[in-house]
Write a protein that holds these residues in place. Sequence first.
Motif, PDB file in Angstrom:
ATOM      1  N   GLN A  15      12.315  -7.528  -6.502  1.00  0.00           N
ATOM      2  CA  GLN A  15      11.328  -8.653  -6.953  1.00  0.00           C
ATOM      3  C   GLN A  15      10.803  -8.522  -8.278  1.00  0.00           C
ATOM      4  O   GLN A  15       9.995  -9.493  -8.696  1.00  0.00           O
ATOM      5  CB  GLN A  15      10.285  -8.504  -5.765  1.00  0.00           C
ATOM      6  CG  GLN A  15      10.729  -8.813  -4.407  1.00  0.00           C
ATOM      7  CD  GLN A  15      11.275 -10.020  -4.102  1.00  0.00           C
ATOM      8  OE1 GLN A  15      10.461 -11.244  -4.519  1.00  0.00           O
ATOM      9  NE2 GLN A  15      12.575 -10.398  -3.551  1.00  0.00           N
ATOM     10  N   GLY A  16      10.924  -7.761  -8.759  1.00  0.00           N
ATOM     11  CA  GLY A  16      10.609  -7.130 -10.379  1.00  0.00           C
ATOM     12  C   GLY A  16       8.981  -7.280 -10.372  1.00  0.00           C
ATOM     13  O   GLY A  16       8.314  -7.708 -11.104  1.00  0.00           O
ATOM     14  N   LYS A  17       8.116  -6.641  -9.450  1.00  0.00           N
ATOM     15  CA  LYS A  17       6.907  -6.740  -9.000  1.00  0.00           C
ATOM     16  C   LYS A  17       6.334  -5.610  -9.501  1.00  0.00           C
ATOM     17  O   LYS A  17       5.159  -5.210  -9.281  1.00  0.00           O
ATOM     18  CB  LYS A  17       6.522  -7.095  -7.566  1.00  0.00           C
ATOM     19  CG  LYS A  17       6.820  -8.399  -7.257  1.00  0.00           C
ATOM     20  CD  LYS A  17       6.019  -9.523  -7.642  1.00  0.00           C
ATOM     21  CE  LYS A  17       6.379 -10.972  -7.157  1.00  0.00           C
ATOM     22  NZ  LYS A  17       5.589 -11.937  -7.666  1.00  0.00           N
ATOM     23  N   ALA A  18       6.895  -4.167  -9.664  1.00  0.00           N
ATOM     24  CA  ALA A  18       6.356  -3.166 -10.050  1.00  0.00           C
ATOM     25  C   ALA A  18       6.932  -2.414 -11.094  1.00  0.00           C
ATOM     26  O   ALA A  18       7.990  -2.541 -11.333  1.00  0.00           O
ATOM     27  CB  ALA A  18       6.293  -2.392  -8.529  1.00  0.00           C
ATOM     28  N   LYS A  19       6.010  -1.942 -12.118  1.00  0.00           N
ATOM     29  CA  LYS A  19       6.577  -0.866 -13.040  1.00  0.00           C
ATOM     30  C   LYS A  19       7.068   0.541 -12.439  1.00  0.00           C
ATOM     31  O   LYS A  19       7.839   1.289 -12.985  1.00  0.00           O
ATOM     32  CB  LYS A  19       5.371  -0.745 -14.184  1.00  0.00           C
ATOM     33  CG  LYS A  19       5.138  -2.053 -14.915  1.00  0.00           C
ATOM     34  CD  LYS A  19       3.612  -1.535 -15.702  1.00  0.00           C
ATOM     35  CE  LYS A  19       3.355  -2.614 -16.557  1.00  0.00           C
ATOM     36  NZ  LYS A  19       2.229  -2.390 -17.402  1.00  0.00           N
TER      37      LYS A  19
ATOM     38  N   PRO B 119       0.736  -1.207  -0.092  1.00  0.00           N
ATOM     39  CA  PRO B 119      -0.096  -0.022   0.061  1.00  0.00           C
ATOM     40  C   PRO B 119       0.882   1.230   0.003  1.00  0.00           C
ATOM     41  O   PRO B 119       1.944   1.512   0.639  1.00  0.00           O
ATOM     42  CB  PRO B 119      -0.769  -0.180   1.515  1.00  0.00           C
ATOM     43  CG  PRO B 119      -0.715  -1.652   1.520  1.00  0.00           C
ATOM     44  CD  PRO B 119       0.403  -2.279   1.278  1.00  0.00           C
ATOM     45  N   GLY B 120       0.478   2.254  -0.749  1.00  0.00           N
ATOM     46  CA  GLY B 120       1.232   3.418  -0.774  1.00  0.00           C
ATOM     47  C   GLY B 120       2.463   3.525  -1.963  1.00  0.00           C
ATOM     48  O   GLY B 120       2.983   4.535  -1.890  1.00  0.00           O
ATOM     49  N   TYR B 121       2.745   2.299  -2.670  1.00  0.00           N
ATOM     50  CA  TYR B 121       3.640   2.342  -3.600  1.00  0.00           C
ATOM     51  C   TYR B 121       2.925   1.976  -4.669  1.00  0.00           C
ATOM     52  O   TYR B 121       2.184   1.230  -4.983  1.00  0.00           O
ATOM     53  CB  TYR B 121       4.541   1.283  -3.155  1.00  0.00           C
ATOM     54  CG  TYR B 121       5.459   2.067  -2.016  1.00  0.00           C
ATOM     55  CD1 TYR B 121       6.713   2.699  -2.447  1.00  0.00           C
ATOM     56  CD2 TYR B 121       5.187   2.211  -0.744  1.00  0.00           C
ATOM     57  CE1 TYR B 121       7.526   3.266  -1.414  1.00  0.00           C
ATOM     58  CE2 TYR B 121       5.712   2.755   0.333  1.00  0.00           C
ATOM     59  CZ  TYR B 121       7.111   3.305  -0.096  1.00  0.00           C
ATOM     60  OH  TYR B 121       7.739   4.035   0.826  1.00  0.00           O
ATOM     61  N   GLY B 122       3.383   2.706  -5.970  1.00  0.00           N
ATOM     62  CA  GLY B 122       3.282   2.433  -7.356  1.00  0.00           C
ATOM     63  C   GLY B 122       1.981   3.518  -7.630  1.00  0.00           C
ATOM     64  O   GLY B 122       1.270   4.109  -6.811  1.00  0.00           O
ATOM     65  N   HIS B 123       1.820   3.993  -9.036  1.00  0.00           N
ATOM     66  CA  HIS B 123       0.691   4.597  -9.404  1.00  0.00           C
ATOM     67  C   HIS B 123       0.384   4.325 -10.834  1.00  0.00           C
ATOM     68  O   HIS B 123       1.304   3.712 -11.498  1.00  0.00           O
ATOM     69  CB  HIS B 123       1.400   6.015  -9.368  1.00  0.00           C
ATOM     70  CG  HIS B 123       0.429   7.165  -9.890  1.00  0.00           C
ATOM     71  ND1 HIS B 123      -0.228   7.399 -10.870  1.00  0.00           N
ATOM     72  CD2 HIS B 123      -0.337   8.085  -8.691  1.00  0.00           C
ATOM     73  CE1 HIS B 123      -1.075   8.392 -10.826  1.00  0.00           C
ATOM     74  NE2 HIS B 123      -1.040   8.876  -9.638  1.00  0.00           N
TER      75      HIS B 123
ATOM     76  N   VAL C  32      11.476   0.310   0.503  1.00  0.00           N
ATOM     77  CA  VAL C  32      10.508  -0.469  -0.386  1.00  0.00           C
ATOM     78  C   VAL C  32      10.759  -0.395  -1.829  1.00  0.00           C
ATOM     79  O   VAL C  32      10.565  -1.465  -2.585  1.00  0.00           O
ATOM     80  CB  VAL C  32       9.000   0.000  -0.103  1.00  0.00           C
ATOM     81  CG1 VAL C  32       8.062  -0.529  -0.878  1.00  0.00           C
ATOM     82  CG2 VAL C  32       8.633  -0.270   1.333  1.00  0.00           C
ATOM     83  N   PRO C  33      11.161   0.770  -2.348  1.00  0.00           N
ATOM     84  CA  PRO C  33      11.422   0.904  -3.810  1.00  0.00           C
ATOM     85  C   PRO C  33      12.367  -0.333  -4.172  1.00  0.00           C
ATOM     86  O   PRO C  33      12.205  -0.878  -5.308  1.00  0.00           O
ATOM     87  CB  PRO C  33      11.921   2.219  -4.126  1.00  0.00           C
ATOM     88  CG  PRO C  33      11.306   3.100  -3.105  1.00  0.00           C
ATOM     89  CD  PRO C  33      11.298   2.203  -1.612  1.00  0.00           C
ATOM     90  N   GLY C  34      13.449  -0.407  -3.402  1.00  0.00           N
ATOM     91  CA  GLY C  34      14.748  -1.271  -4.058  1.00  0.00           C
ATOM     92  C   GLY C  34      14.003  -2.807  -3.854  1.00  0.00           C
ATOM     93  O   GLY C  34      14.360  -3.626  -4.560  1.00  0.00           O
ATOM     94  N   VAL C  35      13.168  -3.214  -2.476  1.00  0.00           N
ATOM     95  CA  VAL C  35      12.613  -4.349  -2.699  1.00  0.00           C
ATOM     96  C   VAL C  35      11.645  -4.605  -3.922  1.00  0.00           C
ATOM     97  O   VAL C  35      11.677  -5.843  -4.628  1.00  0.00           O
ATOM     98  CB  VAL C  35      11.882  -4.595  -1.364  1.00  0.00           C
ATOM     99  CG1 VAL C  35      10.940  -6.015  -1.611  1.00  0.00           C
ATOM    100  CG2 VAL C  35      12.862  -4.610  -0.176  1.00  0.00           C
TER     101      VAL C  35
END
Length: 145
Positions: free
Chosen positions: A71-75, A23-27, A64-67
């Motif tokens: 993990q390759g889970k977020a654009k 929550p709170g990460y990505g857009h 969090v951004p590094g994680v």
Amino acid sequence: AVVSTQSGHYGRGNTLASGQVVPGYGHAVLRKTDPRYTCQREFALKHMPDNKLFKLVSQLYKIVPGVLLEQGKAKNPWPNVDAHSGVLLQHYNLKEMSYYTVMFGVSRALGVLSSLVWDRALGLPLERPKSMSTDGLIKFTGAKL
């Protein structure tokens, strides 16, 4: 150090593995840190640098951004406004979380209202979207359902 370890585990653990988001990460649109997050962060740095929740959010910003990238889970692994706004609201004793969505809606409405005020000030015509039924929209777009 404890926050760093726990945050990294949270991101690497069941949360991402089960397909959930942090929550709170990505857009949906932005591919960088949300400028509203940056603005709120700068405000907090100036006015409440010792707040415990702000310190936690700052630590998460570092981890969090590094994680997510690892993990390759977020654009977009960068924080959005939701990663910070609750800290400010809590700090100023707006602790009824059920109002957070209302406040978001009111702020969005104020933005639209300011646009309408400028339209009137500049003598632009009123905008009245055409009301259409679902069947009318289907016919208009040629959608095949």
